[in-house]
Design a protein around this motif. Sequence first.
Motif, PDB file in Angstrom:
ATOM      1  N   ILE A  65     -13.248   8.272   0.542  1.00  0.00           N
ATOM      2  CA  ILE A  65     -12.857   7.547   1.760  1.00  0.00           C
ATOM      3  C   ILE A  65     -14.076   6.865   2.366  1.00  0.00           C
ATOM      4  O   ILE A  65     -14.029   5.696   2.752  1.00  0.00           O
ATOM      5  CB  ILE A  65     -12.213   8.521   2.778  1.00  0.00           C
ATOM      6  N   ASP A  68     -14.983   3.847   0.396  1.00  0.00           N
ATOM      7  CA  ASP A  68     -14.028   2.756   0.664  1.00  0.00           C
ATOM      8  C   ASP A  68     -14.377   2.037   1.965  1.00  0.00           C
ATOM      9  O   ASP A  68     -14.385   0.813   2.042  1.00  0.00           O
ATOM     10  CB  ASP A  68     -12.608   3.321   0.782  1.00  0.00           C
ATOM     11  N   ILE A  69     -14.651   2.855   2.980  1.00  0.00           N
ATOM     12  CA  ILE A  69     -14.970   2.288   4.291  1.00  0.00           C
ATOM     13  C   ILE A  69     -16.279   1.512   4.222  1.00  0.00           C
ATOM     14  O   ILE A  69     -16.395   0.398   4.739  1.00  0.00           O
ATOM     15  CB  ILE A  69     -15.060   3.414   5.355  1.00  0.00           C
ATOM     16  N   LYS A  72     -15.758  -1.765   2.704  1.00  0.00           N
ATOM     17  CA  LYS A  72     -15.119  -2.705   3.638  1.00  0.00           C
ATOM     18  C   LYS A  72     -16.126  -3.207   4.674  1.00  0.00           C
ATOM     19  O   LYS A  72     -16.088  -4.372   5.060  1.00  0.00           O
ATOM     20  CB  LYS A  72     -13.928  -2.043   4.332  1.00  0.00           C
ATOM     21  N   VAL A  73     -16.981  -2.312   5.122  1.00  0.00           N
ATOM     22  CA  VAL A  73     -17.991  -2.699   6.114  1.00  0.00           C
ATOM     23  C   VAL A  73     -18.918  -3.765   5.531  1.00  0.00           C
ATOM     24  O   VAL A  73     -19.227  -4.773   6.161  1.00  0.00           O
ATOM     25  CB  VAL A  73     -18.816  -1.463   6.557  1.00  0.00           C
ATOM     26  N   ARG A  80     -14.593   1.564  -6.432  1.00  0.00           N
ATOM     27  CA  ARG A  80     -14.490   2.806  -5.692  1.00  0.00           C
ATOM     28  C   ARG A  80     -15.228   3.898  -6.453  1.00  0.00           C
ATOM     29  O   ARG A  80     -15.448   3.784  -7.643  1.00  0.00           O
ATOM     30  CB  ARG A  80     -13.026   3.204  -5.548  1.00  0.00           C
ATOM     31  N   ASN A  86      -9.276   7.544  -8.879  1.00  0.00           N
ATOM     32  CA  ASN A  86      -9.783   6.198  -8.668  1.00  0.00           C
ATOM     33  C   ASN A  86     -10.170   5.497  -9.950  1.00  0.00           C
ATOM     34  O   ASN A  86     -10.093   4.279 -10.046  1.00  0.00           O
ATOM     35  CB  ASN A  86     -10.973   6.245  -7.711  1.00  0.00           C
ATOM     36  N   ASP A 188       5.415  -8.880   3.373  1.00  0.00           N
ATOM     37  CA  ASP A 188       4.825  -7.624   2.900  1.00  0.00           C
ATOM     38  C   ASP A 188       3.374  -7.836   2.491  1.00  0.00           C
ATOM     39  O   ASP A 188       2.496  -7.025   2.780  1.00  0.00           O
ATOM     40  CB  ASP A 188       5.651  -7.119   1.722  1.00  0.00           C
ATOM     41  N   MET A 191       1.270  -8.062   5.485  1.00  0.00           N
ATOM     42  CA  MET A 191       1.065  -6.741   6.082  1.00  0.00           C
ATOM     43  C   MET A 191      -0.046  -5.987   5.372  1.00  0.00           C
ATOM     44  O   MET A 191      -0.811  -5.245   5.969  1.00  0.00           O
ATOM     45  CB  MET A 191       2.354  -5.924   5.996  1.00  0.00           C
ATOM     46  N   ARG A 192      -0.086  -6.181   4.033  1.00  0.00           N
ATOM     47  CA  ARG A 192      -1.073  -5.441   3.252  1.00  0.00           C
ATOM     48  C   ARG A 192      -2.403  -6.169   3.145  1.00  0.00           C
ATOM     49  O   ARG A 192      -3.338  -5.683   2.535  1.00  0.00           O
ATOM     50  CB  ARG A 192      -0.526  -5.169   1.844  1.00  0.00           C
ATOM     51  N   SER A 194      -4.885  -6.787   5.048  1.00  0.00           N
ATOM     52  CA  SER A 194      -6.121  -6.159   5.533  1.00  0.00           C
ATOM     53  C   SER A 194      -6.607  -5.060   4.599  1.00  0.00           C
ATOM     54  O   SER A 194      -7.776  -4.717   4.599  1.00  0.00           O
ATOM     55  CB  SER A 194      -5.901  -5.588   6.933  1.00  0.00           C
ATOM     56  N   SER A 195      -5.698  -4.518   3.807  1.00  0.00           N
ATOM     57  CA  SER A 195      -6.114  -3.442   2.906  1.00  0.00           C
ATOM     58  C   SER A 195      -6.520  -3.961   1.536  1.00  0.00           C
ATOM     59  O   SER A 195      -6.949  -3.197   0.675  1.00  0.00           O
ATOM     60  CB  SER A 195      -4.983  -2.418   2.760  1.00  0.00           C
ATOM     61  N   GLU A 250       2.166  -6.570  -5.518  1.00  0.00           N
ATOM     62  CA  GLU A 250       2.329  -5.238  -4.905  1.00  0.00           C
ATOM     63  C   GLU A 250       1.477  -4.203  -5.597  1.00  0.00           C
ATOM     64  O   GLU A 250       1.195  -3.154  -5.049  1.00  0.00           O
ATOM     65  CB  GLU A 250       3.804  -4.823  -4.956  1.00  0.00           C
ATOM     66  N   ASN A 251       1.076  -4.499  -6.843  1.00  0.00           N
ATOM     67  CA  ASN A 251       0.213  -3.551  -7.562  1.00  0.00           C
ATOM     68  C   ASN A 251      -1.251  -3.780  -7.253  1.00  0.00           C
ATOM     69  O   ASN A 251      -2.097  -2.996  -7.656  1.00  0.00           O
ATOM     70  CB  ASN A 251       0.416  -3.703  -9.084  1.00  0.00           C
TER      71      ASN A 251
END
Lengths: 253, 207
Positions: A65, A68-69, A72-73, A80, A86, A188, A191-192, A194-195, A250-251
Amino acid sequence: MTGHLTDDQLGTLARSGVSDNEGERTHLASCASCLDRLVELERLRRSVQATPRRIEAPLDLWPAIRADIQTKVEGQDVDRPSTAVNSFNNWTQRWNRVRLAGLAAALLLLTSASIASFVLGRRSGRTVVSAAANDTSVVTSEPASDAEPTAITSPDSGNDMARTASSGMSEVMLDDADIHAEQELLADLEMRRSSLRPETSSEIDSSLTVINEAIAELRAASARDPKNATLRQLLAASRERKIELLRQTENAS
Amino acid sequence: MPSARASLRHVRGLRLMADSTHSDGSSEISDEPYGTTSADLAKRVLAGDIDAFEPLYRAQSSVVYALCLRMSGDTTRATELTQSVFVRAWERLGSFRGDSSFGTWLHRLAVNVVLENLRSDNRRSARVVTDADSLKLPDAAIADSPDERLDIDAAISRLPPGARVAFVLHEIEGYSHQEISTLTGLATGTVRAQVFRARQLLIKALS
């Protein structure tokens, strides 16, 4: 009360243990079937209440985690950390990105080839094989018209004129379910968004641009020749490909 | 001294976890003892201190994992989902105002993340779980092994996806049918039917 108690009534009774309803109490006193059901539900409820609220994960996820963060930062393009999960994910993500790019490229090639074949076919009045519409189907072009068809030389996804002009026969090809599916998948995706990793997001956008350009080309061609069934079929197939691409995303992660 | 730092972090996480365990089993991070509240930690995270997120993770990871495991029915998927939940929590931490406890805020977010992922799974497999669909599922969805009959969690994991989600949210997490309907987008009647089906299957498994 004549009928048996409903599952909702029995469920509420199993939860509260008592009933304020005289009719329910009377019925339970005389109905073995409902009483048995109530006992079963109470037993189930006790089992559920005994389940632990906390279950430790089989491995410490904090390092993954945090990585991952951190990624992103920094906005870096790094994989990962290599936990077992992973490692598998990384492989599938790479494969999905390759498939995305491949699908978009294939669509562009097929669509362009189909348009070119169609234009050439019309000039010679021959039968045209439409790969984009259906890999195995053979469709026959409309009889050549008197007017010389206009060659399509460059995509123009932002061509509002073409969209406006085509908003007739072309749009008829889209049924409500397709439009709804596309809108839902696009929503959809947003919505995703940002991830998604930046490069994945960029690749998806590029692929969608390619497909949108292909669709715009077909719309423009269809607007010039609205009675042409082949063009409409190609356009519908392209929309299907777009939905397929959106499903593939979606994958992605 | 990385090891000492890690130990301190671990102790801090354990303290918060101890604070968070109430007699009724509910999971909250106390805002009182030890001076470090979840709101304080959230502020430090928002200021760029990633490590301040670790105690929040340590305090809540087992609750989130339990939710993910029960809703997905799969340990590998639950691990992935737990990771996604905490990364999403970090992304959305700005929306945590401290009005409710961090545990409550995180739980709501976790439910949304899990449902979002399960919907994607359903679309990917081109399988729409409807009321009728779940009612058609065979009784063999529940294992006949005597050991598993005794294990409610194993039985829940073997429920059909739609029934499992509805049952876990309703019976374990305490959501009403209406709330589940809002969360999942299913009709309230469908949610009721899913819970009913889940109860039937579980009663059979435990009998």
